[in-house]
Design a protein around this motif. Sequence first.
Motif: not given
Length: 418
Positions: A114-137
Motif C-alpha cells: 500500500a501507499r501509506v501517508v502521514f504528517e511529519v512529527g516527533t514519531h514520523s522518522a522511525w515510523v517511516q523506517e518501520v513501515i518502509y521495511s514492511c514493503g510499503h511506499e
Amino acid sequence: MKKHSNSTKKSEPTSKRAKSRGPVQRDTKEVLAELVGKLKEKLDPKKVAAASTGDEQPRGGFRPNLDRLTVGVDLGDKWSHYCILGLEGETLAEGQVRTTQQDVAEFFHALNAARVVFEVGTHSAWVQEVIYSCGHEVLVANPRLMDGAKRRKRKNDRIDANKLARLGRVDPQSLHPMRHRSKEVRQDLVVLRARDALVAARTELINATRGLVKSMGTRLPKCSSPSFAQKVEEAVPVGMRDALLPLVRMAAALTDCIQGYDEKIEKLGSEKYGHTALLRQVKGVGPITSLAYVLTLENPQRFTTSRDVGPYLGLVPKQEDSGESQPQLGISKTGDTMVRKLLVGSAQYILGPFGPDTDLRRYGLRLCERGGKNAKKRAAVAVARKLAVLLHRLWVSGEVYEPLRQSMSATIAPAVAA
C-alpha cells in the motif's frame, strides 16, 4: 514644454516597474501554439508508456495511487488513527493502533502492499523506517505547506487520517512530500540539539539571577556566559546568597556540560565530517555552525542551485500577494530553527567590530547604511541568507574561499576595459 518633459520623466519609472513586476503580455495565438506543442510532447505514447512503468516521476513526483491500497495515518503520541481506502477510493477500514514500533510493525506486516501517508512529527522518522521495511511506499506530508484546516467545521484524528489517505491517493503533490534524514545523521544531530537545550537552560538561569538581583536595587557585573559563575558568585548581595547561589552553581555545572559537548562536536567535525573544514574557511563559522549546517542539509546534491538553500532554511520573506497588494513581511522561518539561529549569529559576528573585511560584510554594511526601522536586524538576516548560499557552494565545489572575490572582480573589470 517643461510640463511635457516632466510627465515623460515620471512615466519612465512606471513602465520599468510594470515590466519588472509581471510577465510581458504575449499574443493569445502565440501562447496557444506553445501550449499545444507542450501537450503533444507530454502525450507522446512512448513517453506516456515509459512514465507509467514506475511509481515515481523522473523528478521524484509521486503519481496517483490507483492500483494499490492507500492508508492515511494520523500519528499520535500513544495511539494513531488509520484509514484504509480501496482501489475505487472506498473506505475499507478505520481504527486505531498503538504508536509503538512493535504494534506498527505487526499491523503493516499483515497488510497488502500500500501507499501509506502521514504528517511529519516527533514519531514520523522511525515510523517511516518501520513501515518502509514492511514493503510499503511511504509519503511524509509537510503540513506547513499544505492547505490548513481553518475553514473546516469538523476536525478530529479520524477525519484527518481519511483526508490524508484521499489526498495521497489522487493528489500526492498537494502533500508536499518530504524525506527524513538517515538514522545515523539524526543520532549525530541529537548531540547538537542537546547542547542547544543546555545553552537555553543556562541563559534562563543567568537571566533569572540578574533579574532578581536587579529587583532589589543592585546589579551584577557584566561578563560572558561561561565566566558567569566565577565573576558573579562573590557579587551576589549577602541577603540573597542563600536563594541565588544554587542558581549560580547550576549555571556553572551547565557550563561544564556544554564544554563536554563542544569537545564531542569538535571531534565529530574533524573525524567523521571532515568536509566541515570547507565551511570553516569563512571566518565566523565555527565547528558548531558548520556541523549543524552539514547535518541539517545532509546531501548537498538535493538542491538544484545553491540559492535554494535560503528558502529551505526559512531565510527568505513570506509572500501574501493578492492583486496589487504586495505587503512586506518577515522571513518564512520554515527551516530548522537551530541552524537559522546559528547562521544569524555568524552573520552578526561578520557585521560586528571584529568581523573581517569580506564581500559579506560590505554587503551587510551597505544595507545598514540605508537606515530605517530594524536596519541592522534586516542586514543580519540578509547576510545569513547569503552565508547559507556561500557555504553550500563551498561544500559542493570544494573551492578555496576568497573573502573579496566580488570586490576584486569589480575592480579588475574597469581596468581590463581601459
